[in-house]
Design a protein around this motif. Sequence first.
Motif, PDB file in Angstrom:
ATOM      1  N   THR A  55      40.843  70.950  94.723  1.00 25.44           N
ATOM      2  CA  THR A  55      41.109  71.658  96.019  1.00 25.44           C
ATOM      3  C   THR A  55      42.554  71.192  96.408  1.00 25.44           C
ATOM      4  O   THR A  55      42.827  69.729  96.447  1.00 25.44           O
ATOM      5  N   ILE A  56      43.226  71.862  97.290  1.00 28.32           N
ATOM      6  CA  ILE A  56      44.460  71.040  98.021  1.00 28.32           C
ATOM      7  C   ILE A  56      44.545  71.984  99.139  1.00 28.32           C
ATOM      8  O   ILE A  56      44.247  72.927  99.412  1.00 28.32           O
ATOM      9  N   TYR A 113      37.908  66.793 103.354  1.00 31.64           N
ATOM     10  CA  TYR A 113      39.132  66.978 103.931  1.00 31.64           C
ATOM     11  C   TYR A 113      39.077  66.226 105.485  1.00 31.64           C
ATOM     12  O   TYR A 113      38.308  65.945 105.999  1.00 31.64           O
ATOM     13  N   GLU A 167      44.274  67.537 104.966  1.00 28.14           N
ATOM     14  CA  GLU A 167      44.462  67.110 103.634  1.00 28.14           C
ATOM     15  C   GLU A 167      43.099  66.638 102.912  1.00 28.14           C
ATOM     16  O   GLU A 167      42.400  66.341 103.564  1.00 28.14           O
ATOM     17  N   ASP A 174      42.301  61.077  97.109  1.00 31.24           N
ATOM     18  CA  ASP A 174      43.004  62.327  96.321  1.00 31.24           C
ATOM     19  C   ASP A 174      44.647  62.313  96.968  1.00 31.24           C
ATOM     20  O   ASP A 174      45.730  62.617  96.162  1.00 31.24           O
ATOM     21  N   ASN A 199      45.778  64.526  98.754  1.00 33.53           N
ATOM     22  CA  ASN A 199      46.230  65.990  98.703  1.00 33.53           C
ATOM     23  C   ASN A 199      46.976  66.146  97.765  1.00 33.53           C
ATOM     24  O   ASN A 199      48.078  67.112  97.922  1.00 33.53           O
ATOM     25  N   ARG A 200      46.462  65.689  96.385  1.00 33.30           N
ATOM     26  CA  ARG A 200      47.374  66.004  95.429  1.00 33.30           C
ATOM     27  C   ARG A 200      46.781  67.093  94.534  1.00 33.30           C
ATOM     28  O   ARG A 200      47.330  67.734  93.698  1.00 33.30           O
ATOM     29  N   GLY A 201      45.278  67.269  94.944  1.00 36.34           N
ATOM     30  CA  GLY A 201      44.653  68.321  94.237  1.00 36.34           C
ATOM     31  C   GLY A 201      44.180  67.805  92.841  1.00 36.34           C
ATOM     32  O   GLY A 201      44.083  68.762  92.016  1.00 36.34           O
ATOM     33  N   ASN A 222      48.202  69.546  90.047  1.00 33.42           N
ATOM     34  CA  ASN A 222      49.237  68.912  89.593  1.00 33.42           C
ATOM     35  C   ASN A 222      49.020  68.257  88.161  1.00 33.42           C
ATOM     36  O   ASN A 222      48.133  67.861  87.834  1.00 33.42           O
TER      37      ASN A 222
END
Length: 76
Positions: free
Chosen positions: A4-5, A25, A34, A40, A42-44, A76
């Motif tokens: 997830t992102i 989150y 994020e 993480d 927010n890199r997913g 990513n």
Amino acid sequence: AKFTIVDKDTCIACGACGATAPDIYDYDDEGLAEVIFQNDGNRGVTEIPEDLYDDLQDACDGCPTDSIKVADSPFN
Ligand code: SF4
């Protein structure tokens, strides 16, 4: 597998996702959401474990701007 992102370009900092899924989150200094799970950043790219799938789905469904993205492979 689930990843997830948050799309911060469309997040309106409503605060719903962090309340629904606090393990996944959190918010930055501007209140934008994020992904914080296992740092993480927010890199997913961090796999979300099955025991958080319900929280993940609820947060995704509850986002008023569809800013929470969920996919079966890393972003990513
Ligand atoms: Fe942003 Fe959606 Fe989370 Fe609200 S629920 S803070 S709009 S990502």
